[in-house]
Write an enzyme that holds these catalytic residues in place. Structure first.
Site, mmCIF file in Angstrom:
data_model
loop_
_atom_site.group_PDB
_atom_site.id
_atom_site.type_symbol
_atom_site.label_atom_id
_atom_site.label_comp_id
_atom_site.label_asym_id
_atom_site.label_seq_id
_atom_site.Cartn_x
_atom_site.Cartn_y
_atom_site.Cartn_z
ATOM 1 N N PRO A 95 0.818 -1.225 0.000
ATOM 2 C CA PRO A 95 0.000 0.000 0.000
ATOM 3 C C PRO A 95 0.853 1.276 0.000
ATOM 4 O O PRO A 95 0.352 2.344 -0.333
ATOM 5 C CB PRO A 95 -0.808 -0.097 1.303
ATOM 6 N N GLU A 122 0.642 -7.981 8.717
ATOM 7 C CA GLU A 122 0.770 -6.513 8.754
ATOM 8 C C GLU A 122 1.826 -5.997 7.788
ATOM 9 O O GLU A 122 1.863 -4.810 7.468
ATOM 10 C CB GLU A 122 1.078 -6.044 10.176
#
Ligand code: 9D3
Length: 253
Positions: A95, A122
């Protein structure tokens, strides 16, 4: 030599969607490119084949261990080196990355090999970046569960640009006037569906008229829905004429 795509992933089975179906599946089957998988779990040393652990500093979720990722990426590089290939571009789907767009896709299809790293949890231990020169590429500002779907999206976009991957009909269409614009509306049989008519111009057999209609539709849609796409795009004389017509029809701002 056909381009070779290497994917480092905990979930290689997911990639059947890419390698076994449609345009990309046919390209792989016809050996227009190779796609291979490297599972970090196969590069673990402990009895449990651990690939993740809790984050230093606390917080939710897990972090991918540096060692299995480093060993997997090093193994891909070593194989390419053995085959006399240059250092590949290595991409971490993340991201935090540069947004994927068609200009990046056109760059990537020129490469003889790509190494893609798909993350889970994560994210990955930051020290992977100290060991490998990874570019980061994102699909956009929304939250997914991992890098596999983004890696498949990137490879689908790249593979369909390999010469011979598209049927002739498709590739001619890709090359047509409309690139950089939104697509025009499409119609097929029947001519009239419950009173909904297909445009007469598309059935008249006048190819110049059809081209002009399609270009006009593409320009109109793009101006209305995605004006950002027109901002830095050079216009042909025909496009300028049609845009002028559309503006006059729309009336004063
Ligand atoms: C809820 C988790 N987020 C905490 C702020 C961070 C986060 C970690 C891992 C968010 C997403 C992911 C997994 N995503 C990807 O691996 C990913 C991705 C994406 O989520 N969106 C757009 N492009 C991409 S490329 C890889």
């Amino acid at each position: 030599m056909a381009p070779q795509y290497h994917v480092v992933t905990l979930f290689p089975e997911m990639f059947a969607a890419l390698t076994d179906f449609g345009v990309s599946g046919r390209a792989v089957k016809n050996q227009l490119c190779g796609v291979r998988f490297w599972n970090p779990r196969d590069f673990t040393q402990d009895n449990y084949h651990t690939v993740d652990d809790r984050p230093f500093g606390g917080g939710p979720g897990m972090v991918m261990l540096v060692e299995p990722l480093d060993l997997a990426l090093t193994a891909v590089k070593a194989e390419l080196l053995r085959k006399g290939m240059p250092s590949p571009r290595m991409i971490y789907l993340s991201p935090q990355g540069r947004r994927l767009d068609q200009s990046l896709v056109q760059e990537l299809v020129q490469e003889p090999a790509l190494v893609l790293l798909a993350g889970r949890y994560e994210g990955i231990d930051e020290r992977v970046f100290a060991r490998h020169a990874l570019e980061e590429v994102s699909l956009g500002d929304y939250v997914l569960s991992g890098g596999e779907l983004p890696a498949m999206v990137l490879l689908d976009a790249v593979i369909r640009q390999i010469p011979g991957a598209l049927g002739h009909a498709d590739s001619a269409k890709e090359d047509s006037f409309s690139d950089g614009l939104l697509d025009c509306p499409h119609y097929t049989r029947p001519e009239d569906y419950l009173g909904l008519k297909s445009p007469q111009v598309l059935r008249g057999g006048n190819h110049a008229e059809v081209s002009r209609w399609r270009l006009r539709q593409s320009l109109s849609r793009t101006a209305l829905r995605r004006p950002d796409l027109l901002e830095h795009r050079a216009m042909s004389p025909m496009e300028l004429e049609l845009l002028g017509e559309l503006r006059r029809e729309a009336g004063p701002e």
